[in-house]
Design a protein around this motif. Structure first.
Motif, PDB file in Angstrom:
ATOM      1  N   ARG A 102       0.848  -1.197   0.000  1.00 35.16           N
ATOM      2  CA  ARG A 102       0.000   0.000   0.000  1.00 35.16           C
ATOM      3  C   ARG A 102       0.883   1.247   0.000  1.00 35.16           C
ATOM      4  O   ARG A 102       1.971   1.257   0.578  1.00 35.16           O
ATOM      5  CB  ARG A 102      -0.906  -0.001   1.233  1.00 35.16           C
ATOM      6  N   VAL A 103       0.394   2.309  -0.622  1.00 36.28           N
ATOM      7  CA  VAL A 103       1.175   3.542  -0.745  1.00 36.28           C
ATOM      8  C   VAL A 103       0.802   4.490   0.400  1.00 36.28           C
ATOM      9  O   VAL A 103      -0.338   4.951   0.499  1.00 36.28           O
ATOM     10  CB  VAL A 103       0.921   4.225  -2.104  1.00 36.28           C
ATOM     11  N   VAL A 104       1.767   4.780   1.251  1.00 36.04           N
ATOM     12  CA  VAL A 104       1.561   5.627   2.427  1.00 36.04           C
ATOM     13  C   VAL A 104       1.844   7.084   2.058  1.00 36.04           C
ATOM     14  O   VAL A 104       2.779   7.373   1.314  1.00 36.04           O
ATOM     15  CB  VAL A 104       2.483   5.166   3.574  1.00 36.04           C
ATOM     16  N   ILE A 112      -2.433   6.584  10.232  1.00 38.56           N
ATOM     17  CA  ILE A 112      -1.607   6.649   9.032  1.00 38.56           C
ATOM     18  C   ILE A 112      -2.503   6.865   7.822  1.00 38.56           C
ATOM     19  O   ILE A 112      -3.600   6.298   7.743  1.00 38.56           O
ATOM     20  CB  ILE A 112      -0.771   5.345   8.882  1.00 38.56           C
ATOM     21  N   ASN A 113      -2.060   7.702   6.894  1.00 39.81           N
ATOM     22  CA  ASN A 113      -2.810   7.991   5.677  1.00 39.81           C
ATOM     23  C   ASN A 113      -2.312   7.112   4.533  1.00 39.81           C
ATOM     24  O   ASN A 113      -1.093   7.043   4.287  1.00 39.81           O
ATOM     25  CB  ASN A 113      -2.677   9.469   5.292  1.00 39.81           C
ATOM     26  N   ILE A 114      -3.252   6.461   3.854  1.00 41.51           N
ATOM     27  CA  ILE A 114      -2.919   5.552   2.760  1.00 41.51           C
ATOM     28  C   ILE A 114      -3.700   5.965   1.520  1.00 41.51           C
ATOM     29  O   ILE A 114      -4.913   6.211   1.587  1.00 41.51           O
ATOM     30  CB  ILE A 114      -3.247   4.093   3.139  1.00 41.51           C
ATOM     31  N   ILE A 115      -3.002   6.038   0.376  1.00 37.75           N
ATOM     32  CA  ILE A 115      -3.644   6.402  -0.880  1.00 37.75           C
ATOM     33  C   ILE A 115      -4.559   5.261  -1.335  1.00 37.75           C
ATOM     34  O   ILE A 115      -4.150   4.091  -1.346  1.00 37.75           O
ATOM     35  CB  ILE A 115      -2.596   6.724  -1.962  1.00 37.75           C
ATOM     36  N   ASP A 116      -5.778   5.593  -1.699  1.00 35.84           N
ATOM     37  CA  ASP A 116      -6.725   4.589  -2.189  1.00 35.84           C
ATOM     38  C   ASP A 116      -6.302   4.106  -3.582  1.00 35.84           C
ATOM     39  O   ASP A 116      -5.714   4.859  -4.367  1.00 35.84           O
ATOM     40  CB  ASP A 116      -8.133   5.181  -2.258  1.00 35.84           C
ATOM     41  N   ARG A 117      -6.627   2.864  -3.895  1.00 36.59           N
ATOM     42  CA  ARG A 117      -6.310   2.303  -5.206  1.00 36.59           C
ATOM     43  C   ARG A 117      -7.348   1.269  -5.594  1.00 36.59           C
ATOM     44  O   ARG A 117      -8.065   0.737  -4.736  1.00 36.59           O
ATOM     45  CB  ARG A 117      -4.911   1.672  -5.208  1.00 36.59           C
ATOM     46  N   VAL A 118      -7.418   0.976  -6.876  1.00 37.42           N
ATOM     47  CA  VAL A 118      -8.341  -0.035  -7.387  1.00 37.42           C
ATOM     48  C   VAL A 118      -7.597  -0.913  -8.382  1.00 37.42           C
ATOM     49  O   VAL A 118      -6.563  -0.524  -8.927  1.00 37.42           O
ATOM     50  CB  VAL A 118      -9.576   0.606  -8.075  1.00 37.42           C
ATOM     51  N   THR A 119      -8.130  -2.096  -8.608  1.00 41.97           N
ATOM     52  CA  THR A 119      -7.597  -2.997  -9.633  1.00 41.97           C
ATOM     53  C   THR A 119      -8.727  -3.366 -10.584  1.00 41.97           C
ATOM     54  O   THR A 119      -9.851  -3.615 -10.157  1.00 41.97           O
ATOM     55  CB  THR A 119      -6.977  -4.258  -9.010  1.00 41.97           C
ATOM     56  N   HIS A 120      -8.394  -3.392 -11.871  1.00 43.48           N
ATOM     57  CA  HIS A 120      -9.379  -3.739 -12.900  1.00 43.48           C
ATOM     58  C   HIS A 120      -9.077  -5.090 -13.541  1.00 43.48           C
ATOM     59  O   HIS A 120      -9.781  -5.518 -14.448  1.00 43.48           O
ATOM     60  CB  HIS A 120      -9.411  -2.657 -13.987  1.00 43.48           C
ATOM     61  N   THR A 131      -7.710  10.054  -3.916  1.00 42.23           N
ATOM     62  CA  THR A 131      -8.209  10.128  -2.543  1.00 42.23           C
ATOM     63  C   THR A 131      -7.316   9.333  -1.599  1.00 42.23           C
ATOM     64  O   THR A 131      -6.504   8.510  -2.027  1.00 42.23           O
ATOM     65  CB  THR A 131      -9.641   9.576  -2.460  1.00 42.23           C
ATOM     66  N   LYS A 132      -7.474   9.600  -0.324  1.00 37.81           N
ATOM     67  CA  LYS A 132      -6.719   8.852   0.677  1.00 37.81           C
ATOM     68  C   LYS A 132      -7.623   8.510   1.852  1.00 37.81           C
ATOM     69  O   LYS A 132      -8.662   9.151   2.060  1.00 37.81           O
ATOM     70  CB  LYS A 132      -5.511   9.652   1.163  1.00 37.81           C
ATOM     71  N   ILE A 456      -8.473  -0.092   9.907  1.00 35.97           N
ATOM     72  CA  ILE A 456      -7.381  -0.529  10.789  1.00 35.97           C
ATOM     73  C   ILE A 456      -6.294  -1.144   9.922  1.00 35.97           C
ATOM     74  O   ILE A 456      -6.550  -2.095   9.171  1.00 35.97           O
ATOM     75  CB  ILE A 456      -7.878  -1.548  11.830  1.00 35.97           C
ATOM     76  N   ALA A 457      -5.096  -0.604  10.009  1.00 32.35           N
ATOM     77  CA  ALA A 457      -3.960  -1.096   9.213  1.00 32.35           C
ATOM     78  C   ALA A 457      -3.199  -2.151  10.008  1.00 32.35           C
ATOM     79  O   ALA A 457      -2.693  -1.873  11.096  1.00 32.35           O
ATOM     80  CB  ALA A 457      -3.037   0.053   8.845  1.00 32.35           C
ATOM     81  N   THR A 458      -3.138  -3.359   9.462  1.00 26.66           N
ATOM     82  CA  THR A 458      -2.384  -4.449  10.073  1.00 26.66           C
ATOM     83  C   THR A 458      -1.472  -5.055   9.012  1.00 26.66           C
ATOM     84  O   THR A 458      -1.531  -4.695   7.839  1.00 26.66           O
ATOM     85  CB  THR A 458      -3.313  -5.549  10.618  1.00 26.66           C
ATOM     86  N   VAL A 459      -0.647  -5.998   9.420  1.00 30.37           N
ATOM     87  CA  VAL A 459       0.279  -6.660   8.501  1.00 30.37           C
ATOM     88  C   VAL A 459      -0.098  -8.134   8.378  1.00 30.37           C
ATOM     89  O   VAL A 459      -0.099  -8.859   9.371  1.00 30.37           O
ATOM     90  CB  VAL A 459       1.740  -6.538   8.991  1.00 30.37           C
ATOM     91  N   GLY A 460      -0.421  -8.566   7.175  1.00 32.50           N
ATOM     92  CA  GLY A 460      -0.643  -9.979   6.923  1.00 32.50           C
ATOM     93  C   GLY A 460       0.667 -10.639   6.524  1.00 32.50           C
ATOM     94  O   GLY A 460       1.418 -10.101   5.709  1.00 32.50           O
ATOM     95  N   VAL A 461       0.967 -11.786   7.118  1.00 32.19           N
ATOM     96  CA  VAL A 461       2.246 -12.464   6.854  1.00 32.19           C
ATOM     97  C   VAL A 461       1.985 -13.932   6.557  1.00 32.19           C
ATOM     98  O   VAL A 461       1.230 -14.598   7.281  1.00 32.19           O
ATOM     99  CB  VAL A 461       3.205 -12.353   8.059  1.00 32.19           C
TER     100      VAL A 461
END
Length: 520
Positions: A102-104, A112-120, A131-132, A456-461
């Protein structure tokens, strides 16, 4: 057996009498570490799910490879990437790729602010939006909350930029040493209670480029099985023989030490030039704390060297924030080489090696990180000086002490609350790295997405960073978070667990009230 003992007595006379005694007692129980066994049904389903994804990926790879996954301008060339890696990345990792990278666009503080994104195209590629979104941050290594754009660290750094600029533009051996580096090295040695220290601009390189300067092909390294990639790379570059011991298992470690003292080098049977134990303070995937007192006892008993990586423990453990030595009340001079980073507890970047003056003088001349790498930027050094001074109580009164207490209180409270919800939580009760087991790789992605819905920002591992069947969500605790924010995360966690079926713990739930209190 008699010949083995005789050889040990000959080379290590101080062992006589102690070898007949029972091996050093394992302190893991007293350290309150938890590793619940994986339910059998869950292990079966996790295995089936993973290998099914690989099988489907292989079929797709053979029959249909999307254009976006095809290498261009490669006619006549062999494939640049390993085939299995390509299948894993395309058909396993890609399915959860939206949960990573994710782009911070802000400071990694409590929020923390994260830039929104989409996938097509089903996560083959992403489009960033204008947007963020703001998330509660439980994914950054900001243990003491010093990663800020306001406050003492930011104010001191602004003044330093005016005087020193943004960068040095040279290595330490040439024109890259200024008085900030010298001040930071002096302060680091004082903070850790050792003779001297040397600092570097990158934490990963601190391990990878200094271990080869200390260890050579005539040496033996006994490395914990969960040591960080930078440690493993440094050992490989050194050419030393490396033997992995079971994670935090001092009995297995001592057994390997004995066997290799007796057998010597494999080809020549000559004695090893040096034997090193290499371990970490806090293990970043397991949340465990190394069994330091027993490892020091083994080091002294067999007269071998000890290297401790405190990347995650310095600042985050102990009543004074001095790391694992402070936590166990051990003498730091009992360890030959102390390593740590400034990118976690100190809100900056870079790393250090600390120890005797003889060791540090040797590294100043022989370390590749000192000779060839660009030295630490002045603003980066100043952030560490300010944050470390606050932890030591040299600046801003009790602010550093308050952060240490806040972190410890947050860790204890959050871990106990998670366990009360029925989560399988790995690691030590005092570790700020808090892994919650979800096991299946599909559930790693699903859990991160559900947390995203609650902002909520977490880390998946998952694999290969963890064992194949032990996917997890890793919460990174911070002193910047308040109790109210933790309660908000816990409330969301309970909803996510119920929706995805993450209540794997078989422990009996306690009715004891969990209080938010100062553990010191």
């Amino acid at each position: 057996m008699a010949s083995v003992l005789n050889k040990l007595y000959l080379n290590y006379p101080n062992l006589k009498g102690s070898l007949e005694k029972e091996m050093i007692h394992d302190n893991l129980n007293s350290m309150k570490e938890s590793y619940e066994k994986m339910p059998f049904y869950t292990s079966i389903m996790s295995s089936i799910g993973f290998y099914f994804l690989i099988f489907i990926g292989l079929i797709n790879h053979i029959i249909f490879t999307p254009k976006v996954a095809t290498e261009k301008n490669r006619k006549g060339y062999p494939p640049l990437y390993n085939k299995f890696d390509s299948i894993f990345l395309r058909y396993v990792f890609r399915r959860v790729k939206d949960c990573f990278n994710r782009v911070v666009c802000g400071v990694p503080g409590a929020e923390i602010n994260i830039i929104d994104r989409v996938t097509h195209d089903s996560c083959w590629s992403f489009e960033l939006l204008d947007t963020k979104s703001t998330f509660l941050n439980l994914g950054s290594y900001n243990y003491l909350g010093f990663a800020q754009n306001k406050g003492p660290c930011a104010e001191d750094t602004k003044d330093i930029i005016k005087d020193y600029g943004w960068a040095v533009g040279s290595s330490r051996q040439e024109l890259g040493t200024n008085n900030l580096h010298l001040e930071l090295e002096q302060l680091t040695a004082e903070f850790l209670g050792v003779e001297d220290a040397i600092v570097f601009g990158m934490g990963f390189a601190t391990n990878a480029l200094n271990l080869p300067a200390i260890i050579n092909s005539e040496c033996l390294v006994l490395s914990d099985e969960y040591n960080h990639a930078s440690v493993i790379l440094g050992i490989r570059l050194s050419g030393a023989t490396s033997i992995v011991y079971k994670h935090n298992d001092v009995k297995n470690l001592e057994q390997l030490v004995r066997e290799n003292i007796v057998s010597g080098q494999p080809k020549t049977q000559k004695p090893w030039e040096k034997i090193f134990i290499v371990t970490e303070g806090i293990f970043s995937m397991e949340g465990s704390i190394t069994n330091l007192p027993d490892i020091i006892a083994i080091k002294k008993k067999y007269q071998i060297y000890l290297y401790v990586d405190e990347a995650h423990s310095v600042g985050a453990l102990g009543p004074n924030g001095r790391g694992i030595f402070d936590y166990f009340n051990c003498n730091p001079k009992d360890v030959d080489i102390l390593m740590g980073t400034f990118s976690k507890s100190f809100g900056s970047a870079g790393g250090y090696i600390a120890g005797s003056k003889v060791l540090i003088d040797y590294l100043r001349v022989n370390s590749h990180a000192s000779c060839y790498a660009t030295s630490m930027a002045p603003p980066v050094a100043q952030i560490v000086i300010t944050s470390m001074s606050m932890i030591m109580g040299k600046k801003h009164g009790e602010e550093g002490r308050k952060r240490i207490i806040q972190l410890a209180s947050n860790v204890r409270y959050f871990r106990r609350k998670l366990q009360a919800l029925g989560c399988v939580v790995y690691g030590n009760d005092d570790s700020p790295v808090i892994p919650m087991l979800v096991y299946m790789i599909a559930k790693v992605g699903a859990t991160v997405r559900e947390f995203n819905k609650f902002n909520i920002a977490t880390v998946g591992v998952g694999f290969p960073a963890t064992p194949l069947l032990e996917g997890r969500i890793r919460f990174c605790m911070s002193a910047a978070l308040s109790k109210e924010q933790l309660d908000e995360v816990l409330e969301a966690t309970e909803k996510v667990m119920n929706k995805l079926g993450l209540c794997y713990s078989r422990k009996l739930k306690s009715n004891e009230e969990i209080l938010y209190e100062n553990p010191y």
